[in-house]
Motif scaffolding. Structure first.
Motif, short mmCIF file in Angstrom:
data_model
loop_
_atom_site.label_atom_id
_atom_site.label_comp_id
_atom_site.label_asym_id
_atom_site.label_seq_id
_atom_site.Cartn_x
_atom_site.Cartn_y
_atom_site.Cartn_z
N SER A 85 22.03 -84.80 45.05
CA SER A 85 21.33 -85.92 44.43
C SER A 85 20.89 -85.67 42.99
N CYS A 86 20.93 -84.43 42.53
CA CYS A 86 20.41 -84.19 41.18
C CYS A 86 21.08 -82.95 40.58
N HIS A 105 19.92 -80.09 40.14
CA HIS A 105 19.67 -78.87 40.92
C HIS A 105 20.74 -78.70 42.00
N CYS A 106 21.08 -79.80 42.65
CA CYS A 106 22.10 -79.76 43.70
C CYS A 106 23.44 -79.34 43.11
CU LIG Z 1 19.14 -82.02 43.96
#
Ligand SMILES: [Cu+2]
Length: 66
Positions: A12-13, A15-16
């Motif tokens: 989702s972001c 970081h992912c």
């Molecule tokens: Cu994420």
């Protein structure tokens, strides 16, 4: 070298994206994540790493390879 595009759920972001790319590189392959498309383009040497090992590395981070 082999190229495969995996569909991965749960990203989702940014970081992912970095978690998945890190996991794949840790398994000995290269990954390029397309977040909007929820896909991971993987390039790997089938003599050195199996696709199953790459999928496991992604799933170990908590994402689902579908
Ligand atoms: Cu994420």
């Amino acid at each position: 070298m082999s190229n495969v595009v995996l569909k991965v759920e749960g990203m989702s972001c940014g970081h992912c994206v970095s978690a998945v790319e890190k996991a794949v590189s840790g398994a000995g392959a290269a990954a390029k994540v397309d977040l909007p498309a929820k896909t991971v383009a993987v390039e790997y040497d089938e003599n050195k790493v199996s696709l199953d090992a790459i999928k496991s590395a992604i799933e170990d981070q908590g994402y689902d390879v579908v």
